[in-house]
Write a protein that holds these residues in place. Structure first.
Motif, PDB file in Angstrom:
ATOM      1  N   VAL A  67      49.648  51.522  27.364  1.00  0.00           N
ATOM      2  CA  VAL A  67      49.316  52.111  28.669  1.00  0.00           C
ATOM      3  C   VAL A  67      47.905  51.691  29.090  1.00  0.00           C
ATOM      4  CG1 VAL A  67      48.912  54.277  29.920  1.00  0.00           C
ATOM      5  CG2 VAL A  67      50.871  54.073  28.370  1.00  0.00           C
ATOM      6  N   ASP A  68      46.922  51.920  28.222  1.00  0.00           N
ATOM      7  CA  ASP A  68      45.523  51.596  28.522  1.00  0.00           C
ATOM      8  C   ASP A  68      44.868  51.083  27.241  1.00  0.00           C
ATOM      9  OD1 ASP A  68      42.835  51.486  29.199  1.00  0.00           O
ATOM     10  OD2 ASP A  68      42.864  53.400  30.276  1.00  0.00           O
ATOM     11  N   PRO A  69      44.942  49.768  27.000  1.00  0.00           N
ATOM     12  CA  PRO A  69      44.392  49.212  25.755  1.00  0.00           C
ATOM     13  C   PRO A  69      42.904  49.498  25.547  1.00  0.00           C
ATOM     14  CG  PRO A  69      45.717  47.565  26.911  1.00  0.00           C
ATOM     15  CD  PRO A  69      45.580  48.744  27.828  1.00  0.00           C
ATOM     16  N   ALA A  70      42.122  49.529  26.613  1.00  0.00           N
ATOM     17  CA  ALA A  70      40.691  49.808  26.468  1.00  0.00           C
ATOM     18  C   ALA A  70      40.460  51.250  26.032  1.00  0.00           C
ATOM     19  CB  ALA A  70      39.951  49.511  27.768  1.00  0.00           C
ATOM     20  N   ALA A  71      41.170  52.196  26.633  1.00  0.00           N
ATOM     21  CA  ALA A  71      41.035  53.606  26.239  1.00  0.00           C
ATOM     22  C   ALA A  71      41.485  53.796  24.791  1.00  0.00           C
ATOM     23  CB  ALA A  71      41.852  54.501  27.170  1.00  0.00           C
ATOM     24  N   PHE A  72      42.549  53.116  24.420  1.00  0.00           N
ATOM     25  CA  PHE A  72      43.035  53.185  23.042  1.00  0.00           C
ATOM     26  C   PHE A  72      41.969  52.653  22.078  1.00  0.00           C
ATOM     27  CE2 PHE A  72      45.117  51.046  19.451  1.00  0.00           C
ATOM     28  CZ  PHE A  72      45.748  52.127  18.870  1.00  0.00           C
ATOM     29  N   ALA A  73      41.384  51.505  22.384  1.00  0.00           N
ATOM     30  CA  ALA A  73      40.371  50.908  21.507  1.00  0.00           C
ATOM     31  C   ALA A  73      39.138  51.796  21.410  1.00  0.00           C
ATOM     32  CB  ALA A  73      40.001  49.517  22.006  1.00  0.00           C
ATOM     33  N   ARG A  74      38.710  52.371  22.523  1.00  0.00           N
ATOM     34  CA  ARG A  74      37.555  53.286  22.489  1.00  0.00           C
ATOM     35  C   ARG A  74      37.846  54.500  21.609  1.00  0.00           C
ATOM     36  NH1 ARG A  74      37.459  51.744  28.026  1.00  0.00           N
ATOM     37  NH2 ARG A  74      35.689  50.367  28.411  1.00  0.00           N
ATOM     38  N   ARG A  75      39.035  55.025  21.751  1.00  0.00           N
ATOM     39  CA  ARG A  75      39.428  56.177  20.927  1.00  0.00           C
ATOM     40  C   ARG A  75      39.503  55.780  19.456  1.00  0.00           C
ATOM     41  NH1 ARG A  75      43.813  60.151  21.406  1.00  0.00           N
ATOM     42  NH2 ARG A  75      43.302  61.626  19.748  1.00  0.00           N
ATOM     43  N   ALA A 100      39.164  44.742  19.078  1.00  0.00           N
ATOM     44  CA  ALA A 100      40.191  44.958  20.107  1.00  0.00           C
ATOM     45  C   ALA A 100      39.532  45.296  21.445  1.00  0.00           C
ATOM     46  CB  ALA A 100      41.145  46.073  19.690  1.00  0.00           C
ATOM     47  N   LEU A 101      38.511  46.144  21.413  1.00  0.00           N
ATOM     48  CA  LEU A 101      37.811  46.486  22.650  1.00  0.00           C
ATOM     49  C   LEU A 101      37.155  45.241  23.250  1.00  0.00           C
ATOM     50  CD1 LEU A 101      36.995  48.687  24.657  1.00  0.00           C
ATOM     51  CD2 LEU A 101      34.939  49.054  23.262  1.00  0.00           C
ATOM     52  N   ASP A 102      36.541  44.437  22.402  1.00  0.00           N
ATOM     53  CA  ASP A 102      35.923  43.196  22.867  1.00  0.00           C
ATOM     54  C   ASP A 102      36.966  42.283  23.510  1.00  0.00           C
ATOM     55  OD1 ASP A 102      34.004  41.127  23.242  1.00  0.00           O
ATOM     56  OD2 ASP A 102      34.498  40.277  21.293  1.00  0.00           O
ATOM     57  N   ALA A 103      38.141  42.171  22.905  1.00  0.00           N
ATOM     58  CA  ALA A 103      39.198  41.305  23.437  1.00  0.00           C
ATOM     59  C   ALA A 103      39.686  41.789  24.803  1.00  0.00           C
ATOM     60  CB  ALA A 103      40.362  41.229  22.454  1.00  0.00           C
ATOM     61  N   VAL A 104      39.731  43.107  24.987  1.00  0.00           N
ATOM     62  CA  VAL A 104      40.255  43.680  26.232  1.00  0.00           C
ATOM     63  C   VAL A 104      39.202  43.732  27.332  1.00  0.00           C
ATOM     64  CG1 VAL A 104      41.232  45.776  27.251  1.00  0.00           C
ATOM     65  CG2 VAL A 104      42.001  45.028  25.015  1.00  0.00           C
ATOM     66  N   THR A 105      37.957  44.051  26.957  1.00  0.00           N
ATOM     67  CA  THR A 105      36.927  44.290  27.974  1.00  0.00           C
ATOM     68  C   THR A 105      35.784  43.286  27.975  1.00  0.00           C
ATOM     69  OG1 THR A 105      35.563  45.702  26.564  1.00  0.00           O
ATOM     70  CG2 THR A 105      37.353  46.779  27.815  1.00  0.00           C
ATOM     71  N   GLY A 106      35.648  42.527  26.887  1.00  0.00           N
ATOM     72  CA  GLY A 106      34.502  41.636  26.762  1.00  0.00           C
ATOM     73  C   GLY A 106      33.238  42.357  26.334  1.00  0.00           C
ATOM     74  N   ASP A 107      33.378  43.588  25.857  1.00  0.00           N
ATOM     75  CA  ASP A 107      32.239  44.390  25.400  1.00  0.00           C
ATOM     76  C   ASP A 107      31.679  43.758  24.122  1.00  0.00           C
ATOM     77  OD1 ASP A 107      30.434  46.243  24.410  1.00  0.00           O
ATOM     78  OD2 ASP A 107      31.705  47.962  24.847  1.00  0.00           O
TER      79      ASP A 107
END
Length: 180
Positions: free
Chosen positions: A53-61, A92-99
């Motif tokens: 649903v929201d890969p970035a929210a999942f990775a942050r969590r 994973a967060l880096d891959a999704v958001t570039g963070d």
């Protein structure tokens, strides 16, 4: 800190959780995979932080859960085996958001220098209610981790494609060499 925290990661569906179960059965401390716990909670809740649903929210969590797991495990002695963890979530967060905060975050919360990697193993890969992505997605994740680990200063040790008991023996023997 972190020298007794051993990360087991790799290709999704490569047998990490089964290995963790074997290490637990042998009396070692283990920490369950953050992603599976999050998916279970989200399926019972508002479903906003599901990876599909929201890969970035999942990775942050997953980062939050991995940090809390590490904090809780500080009181444990001996080897503590983590079924995935902070490096997985941060990459994973880096891959999704570039963070690009991945390196700083991971450097502040180290694991043992050797990280055990389950290689792609399509013969045992299976989807389920918590793992809905296909093998190709797991393979992309694996490649991302293979690149990230050395960049973060870790030695990636590939687990053999063998029985779970032999895999556990391999991990424990490899770690015992480190303690000599």
């Amino acid at each position: 800190m972190g020298e007794n925290f051993v990360l087991i990661t790799g290709c999704s569906g490569g047998g990490e959780s089964t290995l963790i179960d074997e290490l637990r059965a042998r009396g070692h401390h283990v920490v369950e995979e953050p992603g599976r716990r999050i998916v279970s909670e989200e399926l019972e809740g508002d479903r906003r932080a599901l990876p599909w649903v929201d890969p970035a929210a999942f990775a942050r969590r997953a980062i939050e859960v991995a940090l809390a797991d590490r904090q809780a495990a500080r009181a444990l002695s001996g080897w503590v085996f983590f079924d995935r963890g902070l490096i997985d979530a941060a990459s994973a967060l880096d891959a999704v958001t570039g963070d690009a905060a991945v390196e700083m975050l991971c450097a502040a919360h180290p694991y043992h220098r050797r990280v055990f990697m389950a290689p792609p193993w399509p013969e045992i890969y299976a989807t389920d209610g918590q793992r809905r992505h296909g093998f190709e997605s797991g393979l992309a994740e694996y490649r991302r981790l293979v690149a990230a680990l050395p960049a973060l200063g870790y030695e990636a040790v590939t687990l053999p494609k063998t029985s779970v008991s032999a895999r556990a023996d391999f991990v424990l023997t490899t770690l015992s060499v480190d303690n000599r």
